[in-house]
Design a protein around this motif. Structure first.
Motif, PDB file in Angstrom:
ATOM      1  N   GLY A  75       0.809  -1.221   0.000  1.00 14.31           N
ATOM      2  CA  GLY A  75       0.000   0.000   0.000  1.00 14.31           C
ATOM      3  C   GLY A  75       0.834   1.259   0.000  1.00 14.31           C
ATOM      4  N   GLY A  76       0.472   2.199   0.831  1.00 19.19           N
ATOM      5  CA  GLY A  76       1.165   3.475   0.836  1.00 19.19           C
ATOM      6  C   GLY A  76       0.616   4.404  -0.222  1.00 19.19           C
ATOM      7  N   LYS A  77       1.430   5.352  -0.635  1.00 17.67           N
ATOM      8  CA  LYS A  77       0.995   6.381  -1.574  1.00 17.67           C
ATOM      9  C   LYS A  77       1.262   6.017  -3.028  1.00 17.67           C
ATOM     10  CE  LYS A  77       1.670  10.079   1.823  1.00 17.67           C
ATOM     11  NZ  LYS A  77       2.354  11.361   2.130  1.00 17.67           N
ATOM     12  N   GLY A  78       1.860   4.847  -3.253  1.00 21.35           N
ATOM     13  CA  GLY A  78       2.141   4.437  -4.624  1.00 21.35           C
ATOM     14  C   GLY A  78       0.870   4.071  -5.378  1.00 21.35           C
ATOM     15  N   THR A  79       1.013   3.948  -6.686  1.00 19.90           N
ATOM     16  CA  THR A  79      -0.119   3.630  -7.555  1.00 19.90           C
ATOM     17  C   THR A  79      -0.126   2.157  -7.909  1.00 19.90           C
ATOM     18  OG1 THR A  79      -0.022   5.850  -8.511  1.00 19.90           O
ATOM     19  CG2 THR A  79      -1.240   4.163  -9.748  1.00 19.90           C
ATOM     20  N   ILE A  80      -1.251   1.503  -7.719  1.00 21.73           N
ATOM     21  CA  ILE A  80      -1.376   0.114  -8.158  1.00 21.73           C
ATOM     22  C   ILE A  80      -1.249   0.072  -9.674  1.00 21.73           C
ATOM     23  CG2 ILE A  80      -2.929  -1.869  -8.306  1.00 21.73           C
ATOM     24  CD1 ILE A  80      -4.183  -0.998  -5.694  1.00 21.73           C
ATOM     25  N   GLY A  81      -0.367  -0.779 -10.169  1.00 20.62           N
ATOM     26  CA  GLY A  81      -0.144  -0.894 -11.613  1.00 20.62           C
ATOM     27  C   GLY A  81       1.164  -0.301 -12.077  1.00 20.62           C
ATOM     28  N   SER A  82       1.827   0.487 -11.223  1.00 14.81           N
ATOM     29  CA  SER A  82       3.138   1.041 -11.585  1.00 14.81           C
ATOM     30  C   SER A  82       4.240   0.069 -11.173  1.00 14.81           C
ATOM     31  CB  SER A  82       3.352   2.387 -10.889  1.00 14.81           C
ATOM     32  OG  SER A  82       2.392   3.329 -11.326  1.00 14.81           O
ATOM     33  N   PHE A  83       5.233  -0.119 -12.028  1.00 17.31           N
ATOM     34  CA  PHE A  83       6.291  -1.088 -11.753  1.00 17.31           C
ATOM     35  C   PHE A  83       7.116  -0.667 -10.545  1.00 17.31           C
ATOM     36  CE2 PHE A  83      10.369  -3.175 -12.139  1.00 17.31           C
ATOM     37  CZ  PHE A  83      10.037  -4.440 -12.582  1.00 17.31           C
ATOM     38  N   ARG A  84       7.257  -1.604  -9.606  1.00 18.48           N
ATOM     39  CA  ARG A  84       8.130  -1.389  -8.462  1.00 18.48           C
ATOM     40  C   ARG A  84       8.681  -2.740  -8.009  1.00 18.48           C
ATOM     41  NH1 ARG A  84       7.284   1.904  -2.759  1.00 18.48           N
ATOM     42  NH2 ARG A  84       9.504   2.286  -2.472  1.00 18.48           N
ATOM     43  N   TYR A  85       9.918  -2.976  -8.376  1.00 17.29           N
ATOM     44  CA  TYR A  85      10.552  -4.265  -8.072  1.00 17.29           C
ATOM     45  C   TYR A  85      10.703  -4.409  -6.562  1.00 17.29           C
ATOM     46  CZ  TYR A  85      13.786  -8.181  -8.658  1.00 17.29           C
ATOM     47  OH  TYR A  85      14.384  -9.420  -8.638  1.00 17.29           O
ATOM     48  N   SER A  86      10.223  -5.541  -6.026  1.00 14.46           N
ATOM     49  CA  SER A  86      10.267  -5.749  -4.590  1.00 14.46           C
ATOM     50  C   SER A  86      10.586  -7.199  -4.257  1.00 14.46           C
ATOM     51  CB  SER A  86       8.932  -5.365  -3.942  1.00 14.46           C
ATOM     52  OG  SER A  86       8.952  -5.656  -2.561  1.00 14.46           O
ATOM     53  N   THR A  87      11.665  -7.392  -3.533  1.00 14.50           N
ATOM     54  CA  THR A  87      12.018  -8.731  -3.063  1.00 14.50           C
ATOM     55  C   THR A  87      11.250  -9.079  -1.793  1.00 14.50           C
ATOM     56  OG1 THR A  87      14.207  -8.725  -4.104  1.00 14.50           O
ATOM     57  CG2 THR A  87      13.908 -10.161  -2.185  1.00 14.50           C
ATOM     58  N   VAL A  88      11.123  -8.130  -0.868  1.00 14.33           N
ATOM     59  CA  VAL A  88      10.379  -8.423   0.356  1.00 14.33           C
ATOM     60  C   VAL A  88       8.904  -8.662   0.042  1.00 14.33           C
ATOM     61  CG1 VAL A  88      11.990  -7.189   1.836  1.00 14.33           C
ATOM     62  CG2 VAL A  88      10.030  -5.963   0.900  1.00 14.33           C
ATOM     63  N   GLY A  89       8.383  -7.971  -0.960  1.00 18.53           N
ATOM     64  CA  GLY A  89       6.996  -8.179  -1.349  1.00 18.53           C
ATOM     65  C   GLY A  89       6.764  -9.545  -1.982  1.00 18.53           C
ATOM     66  N   SER A  90       7.797 -10.074  -2.636  1.00 14.01           N
ATOM     67  CA  SER A  90       7.673 -11.388  -3.265  1.00 14.01           C
ATOM     68  C   SER A  90       7.382 -12.480  -2.248  1.00 14.01           C
ATOM     69  CB  SER A  90       8.955 -11.730  -4.033  1.00 14.01           C
ATOM     70  OG  SER A  90       9.206 -10.805  -5.063  1.00 14.01           O
ATOM     71  N   GLN A  91       7.788 -12.239  -0.996  1.00 20.60           N
ATOM     72  CA  GLN A  91       7.567 -13.244   0.032  1.00 20.60           C
ATOM     73  C   GLN A  91       6.083 -13.528   0.250  1.00 20.60           C
ATOM     74  OE1 GLN A  91       9.516 -15.264   1.295  1.00 20.60           O
ATOM     75  NE2 GLN A  91       8.274 -16.187   2.904  1.00 20.60           N
ATOM     76  N   ILE A  92       5.243 -12.583  -0.067  1.00 15.94           N
ATOM     77  CA  ILE A  92       3.801 -12.790   0.071  1.00 15.94           C
ATOM     78  C   ILE A  92       3.345 -13.970  -0.769  1.00 15.94           C
ATOM     79  CG2 ILE A  92       1.530 -11.717  -0.244  1.00 15.94           C
ATOM     80  CD1 ILE A  92       2.956  -8.984   0.137  1.00 15.94           C
ATOM     81  N   ILE A  93       4.011 -14.205  -1.902  1.00 11.76           N
ATOM     82  CA  ILE A  93       3.644 -15.318  -2.783  1.00 11.76           C
ATOM     83  C   ILE A  93       3.828 -16.653  -2.080  1.00 11.76           C
ATOM     84  CG2 ILE A  93       4.309 -16.522  -4.911  1.00 11.76           C
ATOM     85  CD1 ILE A  93       4.908 -13.736  -6.097  1.00 11.76           C
ATOM     86  N   SER A  94       4.862 -16.760  -1.253  1.00  5.39           N
ATOM     87  CA  SER A  94       5.060 -17.992  -0.492  1.00  5.39           C
ATOM     88  C   SER A  94       3.892 -18.236   0.444  1.00  5.39           C
ATOM     89  CB  SER A  94       6.373 -17.927   0.304  1.00  5.39           C
ATOM     90  OG  SER A  94       6.638 -19.152   0.958  1.00  5.39           O
TER      91      SER A  94
END
Length: 320
Positions: free
Chosen positions: A129-148
């Motif tokens: 979340g935060g102030k970023g826009t859903i759909g804009s590219f933002r590479y995230s390794t910590v966010g990838s953990q959600i997939i697990s």
């Protein structure tokens, strides 16, 4: 292949290379190891892990554990409690995680905060979340953990166990053992270990979806060949051809770089080329047009160059 020129280039410009395997039309045509390594030694492949996680998502979807990539992330975490004013998180989907287009509440990735927590998946969710826009590219390794965590909750078993049954065993890859990093020192030691083994898991026992997997170059090449074969291995469809096609098609962009579902899409003369790219130069490169797979395993080296130019200049001209 010009073995002398290739070795000279590696020693001069890519000295952290541990192993190199090249397949053409499914046949091993080149294999070379460096720094005392052999074909069975495993290496930490860093973010190449992400692309393997993508394959596992496809398998879970094929088997009906996941309905589609447009499912909301929070659908997989019914007990997660939203903080006040964070309703936008409810619109983030699995596809946003796969395409690196989910927003996060940080300027730079808080690796230490996440990987010192008791639950890395929840820590990732807390950062959405935060102030970023859903759909804009933002590479995230910590966010990838959600997939697990998504796979764990959807399937009812660890992603590591699921991978063993559906990917590693059919490919005759020795299943990696769970590896726990208890503190910052062991974390750094694992990253720098030239003979790392296993798959890093968090305190909850969930494997890391964005890094932490160790494989040898031959195993990396098998995964590349599986993708080149449209998901077929020894006559068995391990993951659907439609998933391979969809996950290696551009869905988002970062400057001039294209991204699929945790795969980088390379624009090389309409060759249908895609790659799993990890820190330090770790690579699984797949060229559909030339029917070539290149796997490169590398030791940790800060700010290492990718191996794509090396492959284009020293491998493709010799065998393409």
């Amino acid at each position: 292949m010009n073995d002398a020129a290739l070795i000279r280039e590696i020693e001069m410009k890519y000295p952290n290379t541990a192993g190199l395997v090249v397949l053409k039309n499914g046949r091993l045509i080149y294999e070379r190891y460096f720094d005392g390594h052999n074909e069975t030694d495993t290496i930490h492949i860093f973010s190449v892990t992400k692309s393997i996680s993508s394959l596992l998502v496809g398998m879970a979807l094929d088997q009906g554990f996941i309905q589609n990539v447009d499912q909301k992330v929070l659908d997989f975490f019914p007990d997660y409690v939203l903080k006040r004013g964070e309703n936008s998180i409810q619109e983030i989907t699995l596809k946003h995680l796969l395409t690196m287009t989910a927003p996060y509440k940080y300027k730079s990735e808080p690796f230490t905060k996440v990987f010192r927590s008791d639950d890395w998946t929840k820590a990732g969710l807390d950062l959405l979340g935060g102030k970023g826009t859903i759909g804009s590219f933002r590479y995230s390794t910590v966010g990838s953990q959600i997939i697990s965590g998504i796979l764990q909750n959807a399937i009812g078993k660890s992603m590591l166990e699921f991978a063993g049954e559906n990917l590693f065993k059919p490919l005759e890859i020795k299943p990696p053992q769970p590896t726990t990093l208890v503190d910052k020192e062991t974390h750094i030691a694992f990253i720098k270990n030239k003979n790392a083994q296993g798959w890093v898991v968090d305190p909850q026992g969930l494997p890391v979806a964005g890094w932490g997997l160790t494989l040898c170059p031959r195993d990396m090449a098998k995964i590349g060949q599986l993708c080149l074969n449209q998901g077929v291995w020894n006559g068995k469809q391990l993951v659907s051809a439609s998933w391979i096609q969809e996950s290696t098609t551009e869905h988002s962009r970062w400057n001039e770089y294209s991204y699929g579902y945790l795969w980088w899409i390379l624009r090389q003369n309409d060759s249908g080329t895609f790659a799993a790219l990890g820190d330090s130069g770790n690579t699984i490169y797949v060229n559909r047009k030339e029917q070539i797979v290149v796997a490169i395993a590398c030791h940790f080296k800060p700010r290492a160059k990718t191996r794509i130019d090396f492959i284009s200049q020293y491998i493709l001209p010799e065998i393409g």
